[in-house]
Write a protein that holds these residues in place. Structure first.
Motif, short mmCIF file in Angstrom:
data_model
loop_
_atom_site.label_atom_id
_atom_site.label_comp_id
_atom_site.label_asym_id
_atom_site.label_seq_id
_atom_site.Cartn_x
_atom_site.Cartn_y
_atom_site.Cartn_z
N GLY A 39 0.80 -1.21 0.00
CA GLY A 39 0.00 0.00 0.00
C GLY A 39 0.84 1.27 0.00
N PRO A 66 1.35 3.01 -4.28
CA PRO A 66 0.03 2.94 -4.93
C PRO A 66 0.10 2.52 -6.39
N SER A 69 0.58 -1.18 -6.65
CA SER A 69 -0.65 -1.87 -6.27
C SER A 69 -1.66 -1.87 -7.41
N GLY A 90 -5.66 -2.14 -5.37
CA GLY A 90 -5.07 -0.87 -4.95
C GLY A 90 -5.72 -0.33 -3.69
N ALA A 94 -4.17 0.08 0.06
CA ALA A 94 -4.20 1.41 0.67
C ALA A 94 -4.95 1.38 2.01
#
Length: 351
Positions: free
Chosen positions: A129, A132, A135, A208, A212
């Protein structure tokens, strides 16, 4: 004494880890598929219904008759007309879809992230995370690879779930033979291009957001010294699945129309999706649905879709984490990973 792996040994360990990732992904996907199967059937019935989803009074004013007019009404109608098993229509091809899809998805995800780490784009053992772009990219590529590997089963699952009663095809094999005889082998990949356009942003957003959200929860746990690890994967997966599905739902509606174009199901389910629909481009298809069914036509089935996507993603992520942890313990991989992490990050391990 620390064992230094040879090149061949490293390759063997890499293959072993891929098998573990694939197994954990397949098991997690199957658990989620069986639990959320009825929601998937209801979603598909809405998505392939050309008539508007509206109340009885609105139907009378417009002179239209819709087979399914709401989530609860669709659920009770399917059970009344097709029995409880009707809620699990397409489960066999759905499971056959899920096994290669989730297996390839999680393997591809780990491979992309390891490749990114090898090129110094992110730390292999840091929270994904914190990167970004990695991801999002790894999620998109993993989703694309999984879709290509399992697509015919997706099409067969949709066909069987949409056909209703009387059945057009008796089972998965009958459906496969019928589609091939009508459209050739390429018919089993009808709508693949649209699916890839849909799945890449969906998977990118899903993974993603998952990474996060996990990073935010980890930070909060450290700040407030609270242990919420048991529910973290489930909660983060739930929110990630919800927002990803909400953002990409119109593409899913178009995909389902491509997949059932020309399916001659009973007219009591409403107008059929014409075979010519499959000849339209994605932009033309979305524009056509908007012109003929309005803005809500692009969001048909959004309620059961979101109701399904959120718990499905939550169950998949939670089950994957749990099964993966168990498999790593059984195989002894977790010990090797901890040793390698200590070698890679000596400062972090000394804190």
């Amino acid at each position: 004494m620390v064992h230094v792996s040879s090149g061949d040994d490293s390759k063997e360990k890499g293959k072993h880890r891929m098998i573990i990732d694939a197994t954990a992904g397949a098991i997690a996907g199957c658990i989620a598929r069986v639990i959320t199967g009825p929601l998937d059937v209801i979603k598909i019935r809405f998505q392939v219904q050309l008539e508007p989803i509206m109340g009885a009074s609105a139907q009378a004013q417009a002179g239209l008759r819709s087979k399914y007019t709401g989530f609860r009404q669709a659920l009770t109608t399917i059970v009344r007309e097709e029995g409880v098993p009707g809620l699990w229509r397409g489960t066999v091809p759905g499971l056959l879809l899920t096994v290669p899809y989730t297996a390839v998805q999680f393997v591809a995800l780990q491979q992309v992230r390891q490749a990114a780490a090898a090129y110094g784009l992110t730390g292999m053992y840091s929270n994904p995370g914190s990167s970004p772009l990695i991801s999002l990219a790894s999620g998109a590529l993993a989703g694309a690879a999984a879709t290509v590997a399992s697509y015919p089963f997706d099409l067969l699952r949709t066909t069987l779930a949409a056909q209703g009663e009387p059945k057009v095809y008796r089972n998965m094999w009958d459906a496969a033979r019928g589609i091939v005889s009508q459209r050739g082998p390429v018919g089993l990949y009808s709508g693949l291009g649209v699916t890839l356009i849909e799945i890449m942003p969906y998977a990118a957003l899903q993974f993603g957001l998952y990474d996060a959200l996990n990073a935010l929860v980890d930070e909060a746990r450290i700040r407030y010294q609270r242990d919420s690890s048991r529910v973290q994967a489930f909660a983060c997966g739930l929110l990630a699945g919800l927002f990803a599905k909400l953002a990409t739902h119109p593409l899913d509606v178009a995909k389902k129309r491509y997949q059932v174009a020309g399916l001659r199901r009973s007219l009591r389910y409403g107008a059929r999706v014409d075979a010519g629909f499959a000849m339209r481009t994605l932009a033309q298809s979305l524009s056509y649905i908007y012109r003929t069914e309005g803005l809500m036509g692009l969001w048909k089935g959004s309620v059961p879709s979101i109701v399904k996507a959120a718990p499905s993603a939550a169950i998949t992520f939670a089950a994957y984490d749990a099964v993966l942890a168990w498999l790593l313990v059984v195989s002894g991989e977790h010990i090797r990973e901890q040793q390698q992490q200590q070698r890679q990050s000596p400062k972090q391990s000394s804190r």
